[in-house]
Motif scaffolding. Structure first.
Motif, PDB file in Angstrom:
ATOM      1  N   ARG A  66       5.401  17.783   3.993  1.00 38.48           N
ATOM      2  CA  ARG A  66       4.405  17.275   3.039  1.00 38.48           C
ATOM      3  C   ARG A  66       4.490  18.044   1.726  1.00 38.48           C
ATOM      4  N   ASP A  86       7.814   4.249  -1.870  1.00 35.97           N
ATOM      5  CA  ASP A  86       7.641   5.211  -0.787  1.00 35.97           C
ATOM      6  C   ASP A  86       7.832   4.504   0.551  1.00 35.97           C
ATOM      7  N   SER A  89       5.617   5.379   4.367  1.00 39.30           N
ATOM      8  CA  SER A  89       4.656   6.257   3.678  1.00 39.30           C
ATOM      9  C   SER A  89       3.651   6.904   4.618  1.00 39.30           C
ATOM     10  N   PRO A  92      -2.374   7.730   4.701  1.00 39.73           N
ATOM     11  CA  PRO A  92      -2.719   8.491   3.495  1.00 39.73           C
ATOM     12  C   PRO A  92      -3.431   9.795   3.832  1.00 39.73           C
ATOM     13  N   ASN A  96      -1.151  12.601  -1.738  1.00 41.07           N
ATOM     14  CA  ASN A  96      -0.435  11.335  -1.775  1.00 41.07           C
ATOM     15  C   ASN A  96       0.442  11.258  -3.015  1.00 41.07           C
ATOM     16  N   VAL A  97       1.471  10.438  -2.931  1.00 48.37           N
ATOM     17  CA  VAL A  97       2.404  10.289  -4.052  1.00 48.37           C
ATOM     18  C   VAL A  97       1.672   9.861  -5.324  1.00 48.37           C
ATOM     19  N   VAL A 110       3.153   3.063  -7.902  1.00 49.00           N
ATOM     20  CA  VAL A 110       3.583   3.525  -6.585  1.00 49.00           C
ATOM     21  C   VAL A 110       3.406   2.390  -5.581  1.00 49.00           C
ATOM     22  N   TYR A 112       3.651   1.738  -1.713  1.00 48.62           N
ATOM     23  CA  TYR A 112       3.750   2.305  -0.372  1.00 48.62           C
ATOM     24  C   TYR A 112       4.192   1.215   0.602  1.00 48.62           C
ATOM     25  N   ASP A 114       4.914   0.677   4.875  1.00 53.66           N
ATOM     26  CA  ASP A 114       4.918   1.217   6.231  1.00 53.66           C
ATOM     27  C   ASP A 114       4.751   0.067   7.207  1.00 53.66           C
ATOM     28  N   ALA A 123      -4.486   2.931   3.784  1.00 55.78           N
ATOM     29  CA  ALA A 123      -3.972   2.937   2.416  1.00 55.78           C
ATOM     30  C   ALA A 123      -4.690   1.900   1.559  1.00 55.78           C
ATOM     31  N   ALA A 135       0.064  -1.256  -1.181  1.00 53.39           N
ATOM     32  CA  ALA A 135       0.420  -0.887   0.190  1.00 53.39           C
ATOM     33  C   ALA A 135       0.911  -2.145   0.897  1.00 53.39           C
TER      34      ALA A 135
END
Length: 272
Positions: A66, A86, A89, A92, A96-97, A110, A112, A114, A123, A135
């Motif tokens: 991290r 990301d 990701s 969260p 976080n980025v 950004v 994300y 996943d 997210a 997200a």
């Protein structure tokens, strides 16, 4: 998903939230537990504690990884990168980025991505008021689907430099799924001046017994852990120019420290 268990469409994407599987441990939720988060279930905590009982290095890797992510994002922001994809990701948590990127540039974008529904649900709740952050629930092993998803294609401009972050995710992609080819597909979508940042779990200080037993815990999840050696991880950057100091233990990037290496390697590459 609402409290009755029905699937709801996410207001900004129209995507449905699938049912959350709590019958087996999930690696994203286990990682959240290692970091002290609350987005995990008993089955995840039980598996994580079994892994930690084999070696506390697993938890240390999560924490060091991290911190690696934070240093990488700051490094990229200092090079005027203002777009981040990301991959994997996760859930969260602090650092976080987008939080780090927005400290440098409030307009940084950004995306994300996943596959885990709990991660995406958290997210989306966190990002409800963030116009420059999305997200997307998708399988990162399918680059064409990820890159064409509204939360990615509608947010990031791939005619300009983008940072692709594959942090602590490729060790969940088996060789049979062609991890080198997957990353090559993402790189091919990026403009010159983009970056690829990657970290990957490895056996550096762990014993062979710790490594084998730890991987055994992850075989109880839907995404078993694939530990690779340094040369195999370097191959994931096939054709890339690594920035200094190259591929190093994650807690030794970007500068060497006297701290013992964490059990994972990381690097950043500039895409030409």
């Amino acid at each position: 998903m609402d409290r009755s268990g029905h699937e709801d469409a996410h207001p900004s994407t129209g995507a449905t939230e699938p049912r959350v599987d709590t019958s087996s441990p999930n690696v994203a939720r286990m990682y959240d537990y290692y970091l002290g988060g609350a987005a995990n279930f008993a089955v995840d905590r039980e598996a994580a504690e079994r892994a930690l009982a084999i070696t506390p290095e697993i938890g240390r890797f999560a924490r060091m990884n991290r911190e690696f992510l934070g240093r990488v994002v700051r490094y990229l922001c200092e090079r005027d990168i203002d777009q981040f994809l990301d991959l994997g990701s996760g859930v969260p948590t602090v650092g976080n980025v987008h939080e780090i990127a927005h400290q440098h540039n409030p307009d940084a974008r950004v995306a994300y991505v996943d596959h885990e529904s709990v991660a995406i649900a958290h997210a989306r709740a966190l990002l409800a008021e963030e116009p420059y952050v999305s997200a997307t629930q998708a399988d990162i092993r399918r680059p064409a689907e990820v890159l064409s998803a509204p939360g990615v294609a509608g947010l990031l401009d791939f005619s300009r430099p983008v940072a692709v972050l594959a942090v602590a995710i490729m060790h969940f992609v088996p060789d049979a799924d062609d991890p080198v080819g997957i990353l090559r597909a993402y790189r091919a979508a990026c403009a010159p001046g983009s970056y690829l940042a990657l970290s990957h779990a490895a056996t550096i200080t762990m014993t062979e017994s710790e490594s084998q037993r730890g991987q055994g815990v992850y075989r109880s999840t839907t995404t078993p852990l694939v530990l690779r050696d340094r040369d195999e991880i370097a191959a994931l950057f096939d054709g890339c120019d690594l920035v200094e100091p190259g591929l190093t233990p994650i807690n030794h990037w970007p500068s060497q420290t006297e701290e013992s290496p964490a059990n994972g390697y990381g690097a950043v590459a500039e895409l030409r």
